[in-house]
Design a protein around this motif. Structure first.
Motif, PDB file in Angstrom:
ATOM      1  N   VAL A 117       0.844  -1.202   0.000  1.00  0.00           N
ATOM      2  CA  VAL A 117       0.000   0.000   0.000  1.00  0.00           C
ATOM      3  C   VAL A 117       0.878   1.250   0.000  1.00  0.00           C
ATOM      4  O   VAL A 117       0.594   2.223  -0.711  1.00  0.00           O
ATOM      5  CB  VAL A 117      -0.952   0.015   1.208  1.00  0.00           C
ATOM      6  CG1 VAL A 117      -1.781   1.305   1.222  1.00  0.00           C
ATOM      7  CG2 VAL A 117      -1.879  -1.188   1.182  1.00  0.00           C
ATOM      8  N   ASP A 118       1.946   1.229   0.793  1.00  0.00           N
ATOM      9  CA  ASP A 118       2.879   2.357   0.830  1.00  0.00           C
ATOM     10  C   ASP A 118       3.362   2.707  -0.573  1.00  0.00           C
ATOM     11  O   ASP A 118       3.403   3.881  -0.961  1.00  0.00           O
ATOM     12  CB  ASP A 118       4.089   2.027   1.715  1.00  0.00           C
ATOM     13  CG  ASP A 118       3.864   2.399   3.163  1.00  0.00           C
ATOM     14  OD1 ASP A 118       3.141   3.374   3.426  1.00  0.00           O
ATOM     15  OD2 ASP A 118       4.421   1.715   4.037  1.00  0.00           O
ATOM     16  N   LEU A 122       2.648   6.217  -2.646  1.00  0.00           N
ATOM     17  CA  LEU A 122       3.708   7.088  -3.149  1.00  0.00           C
ATOM     18  C   LEU A 122       3.496   7.401  -4.630  1.00  0.00           C
ATOM     19  O   LEU A 122       3.748   8.520  -5.073  1.00  0.00           O
ATOM     20  CB  LEU A 122       5.073   6.432  -2.941  1.00  0.00           C
ATOM     21  CG  LEU A 122       5.586   6.398  -1.497  1.00  0.00           C
ATOM     22  CD1 LEU A 122       6.865   5.579  -1.403  1.00  0.00           C
ATOM     23  CD2 LEU A 122       5.836   7.818  -0.982  1.00  0.00           C
ATOM     24  N   GLU A 123       3.034   6.424  -5.383  1.00  0.00           N
ATOM     25  CA  GLU A 123       2.761   6.663  -6.799  1.00  0.00           C
ATOM     26  C   GLU A 123       1.648   7.695  -6.979  1.00  0.00           C
ATOM     27  O   GLU A 123       1.635   8.439  -7.964  1.00  0.00           O
ATOM     28  CB  GLU A 123       2.373   5.353  -7.490  1.00  0.00           C
ATOM     29  CG  GLU A 123       3.510   4.355  -7.619  1.00  0.00           C
ATOM     30  CD  GLU A 123       3.113   3.130  -8.419  1.00  0.00           C
ATOM     31  OE1 GLU A 123       2.737   3.297  -9.597  1.00  0.00           O
ATOM     32  OE2 GLU A 123       3.162   2.013  -7.864  1.00  0.00           O
ATOM     33  N   LEU A 124       0.728   7.735  -6.025  1.00  0.00           N
ATOM     34  CA  LEU A 124      -0.369   8.710  -6.081  1.00  0.00           C
ATOM     35  C   LEU A 124       0.020  10.046  -5.463  1.00  0.00           C
ATOM     36  O   LEU A 124      -0.728  11.017  -5.587  1.00  0.00           O
ATOM     37  CB  LEU A 124      -1.601   8.146  -5.358  1.00  0.00           C
ATOM     38  CG  LEU A 124      -2.293   6.966  -6.052  1.00  0.00           C
ATOM     39  CD1 LEU A 124      -3.316   6.328  -5.108  1.00  0.00           C
ATOM     40  CD2 LEU A 124      -2.977   7.418  -7.341  1.00  0.00           C
ATOM     41  N   GLY A 125       1.171  10.089  -4.777  1.00  0.00           N
ATOM     42  CA  GLY A 125       1.648  11.337  -4.194  1.00  0.00           C
ATOM     43  C   GLY A 125       1.316  11.517  -2.729  1.00  0.00           C
ATOM     44  O   GLY A 125       1.232  12.651  -2.249  1.00  0.00           O
ATOM     45  N   PHE A 126       1.153  10.408  -1.994  1.00  0.00           N
ATOM     46  CA  PHE A 126       0.782  10.484  -0.582  1.00  0.00           C
ATOM     47  C   PHE A 126       1.657   9.566   0.265  1.00  0.00           C
ATOM     48  O   PHE A 126       2.259   8.612  -0.237  1.00  0.00           O
ATOM     49  CB  PHE A 126      -0.683  10.074  -0.381  1.00  0.00           C
ATOM     50  CG  PHE A 126      -1.673  10.959  -1.082  1.00  0.00           C
ATOM     51  CD1 PHE A 126      -2.240  12.043  -0.430  1.00  0.00           C
ATOM     52  CD2 PHE A 126      -2.028  10.717  -2.401  1.00  0.00           C
ATOM     53  CE1 PHE A 126      -3.148  12.859  -1.079  1.00  0.00           C
ATOM     54  CE2 PHE A 126      -2.934  11.525  -3.059  1.00  0.00           C
ATOM     55  CZ  PHE A 126      -3.496  12.603  -2.397  1.00  0.00           C
ATOM     56  N   ALA A 150      -5.072   2.081  -1.592  1.00  0.00           N
ATOM     57  CA  ALA A 150      -4.396   3.373  -1.745  1.00  0.00           C
ATOM     58  C   ALA A 150      -5.322   4.411  -2.369  1.00  0.00           C
ATOM     59  O   ALA A 150      -5.352   5.571  -1.952  1.00  0.00           O
ATOM     60  CB  ALA A 150      -3.135   3.202  -2.597  1.00  0.00           C
ATOM     61  N   SER A 151      -6.085   3.996  -3.368  1.00  0.00           N
ATOM     62  CA  SER A 151      -7.025   4.914  -4.025  1.00  0.00           C
ATOM     63  C   SER A 151      -8.040   5.447  -3.027  1.00  0.00           C
ATOM     64  O   SER A 151      -8.324   6.653  -2.982  1.00  0.00           O
ATOM     65  CB  SER A 151      -7.737   4.188  -5.166  1.00  0.00           C
ATOM     66  OG  SER A 151      -8.726   5.012  -5.745  1.00  0.00           O
TER      67      SER A 151
END
Length: 246
Positions: A117-118, A122-126, A150-151
């Protein structure tokens, strides 16, 4: 509909970070207990669907429960009592007696579930918060993929930011730009087989609605934050601060 065994497993896993102190056999003991809401998320069932199985598990001595009451100040603030559930020794023995063939197929280490999930966050910017890590683990254990988890958490973070600073124009513009980039990443998750198409459709629509100022924005913010677990506390922070809350 969730069965007693599914609920027993969920309660047996407990909460990954929080501990509840209960009085057992005349001694205080810290327990990895879970709440009604957390059980519902873990087994993907409503309160009505899990109430009877939980009652049966208590009567069989496989789980136990206790209520934590708010202080006077908490009552004045509108806080309500919280019921915590934990697995008993008999419950643990029951789970241990189940053969490996009957156990959930996805028995990956909790840390591996969080790391996945991490990476997606990170790919989403969080970046996950401590509370978000616990929520993410509950989501993964409930069968959602790392990308889907993650979404959901990224969406909740943006909704919280907008609700906290509704008149921040710089933030509004930054979020609009970020939302466009996120949609491309979510589409890639689907193309790579990491996210189901219906999740992309639902989360993508919600992302557009909450990041676009207008009459529908408030309604969609309420929809996203109607999940009491993700709305209870901040689940993530922005990796890069575009003038947004940290």
């Amino acid at each position: 509909m969730a069965g007693e065994l599914d609920i027993l497993r969920a309660i047996g896993r407990g909460h990954p970070t929080r501990r509840f102190t209960a009085r057992l056999d005349g001694r205080d003991k810290e327990l990895s207990a879970v709440t009604w809401d957390e059980i519902q998320v873990a087994v993907q069932a409503t309160m009505l669907e899990i109430a009877e199985p939980i009652s049966h598990l208590i009567n069989k001595g496989l789980i136990d429960s206790s209520r934590e009451y708010p202080s006077l100040i908490g009552k004045l603030a509108g806080k309500k009592p919280i019921t915590y559930f934990w697995i008993t020794k008999n419950g643990e023995a029951t789970l241990n007696s189940i053969s490996d063939q009957q156990k959930p197929a996805d028995d990956a280490d909790d840390n591996d579930l969080i790391v996945e999930v991490d990476d997606k966050m990170l790919e989403l910017g969080f970046i996950l918060s401590k509370y978000g890590t616990a929520v993410a683990l509950l989501s993964r254990q409930s069968g959602y993929s790392a990308a889907e988890t993650a979404s959901h958490l990224a969406l909740a973070t943006i909704a919280r930011d907008i609700r906290e600073e509704p008149n921040n124009l710089d933030m509004t513009l930054a979020i609009a730009n970020q939302a466009r980039e996120m949609l491309q990443v979510l589409k890639r998750f689907v193309d790579d087989g990491d996210m189901r198409a219906d999740f992309f459709k639902n989360d993508g629509l919600a992302l557009v609605k909450i990041s676009t100022p207008g009459p529908e924005q408030h309604e969609w913010l309420n929809r996203v934050l109607s999940d009491e677990i993700v709305a209870r506390d901040r689940v993530a922070n922005h990796e890069i601060n575009y003038g947004l809350p940290s």
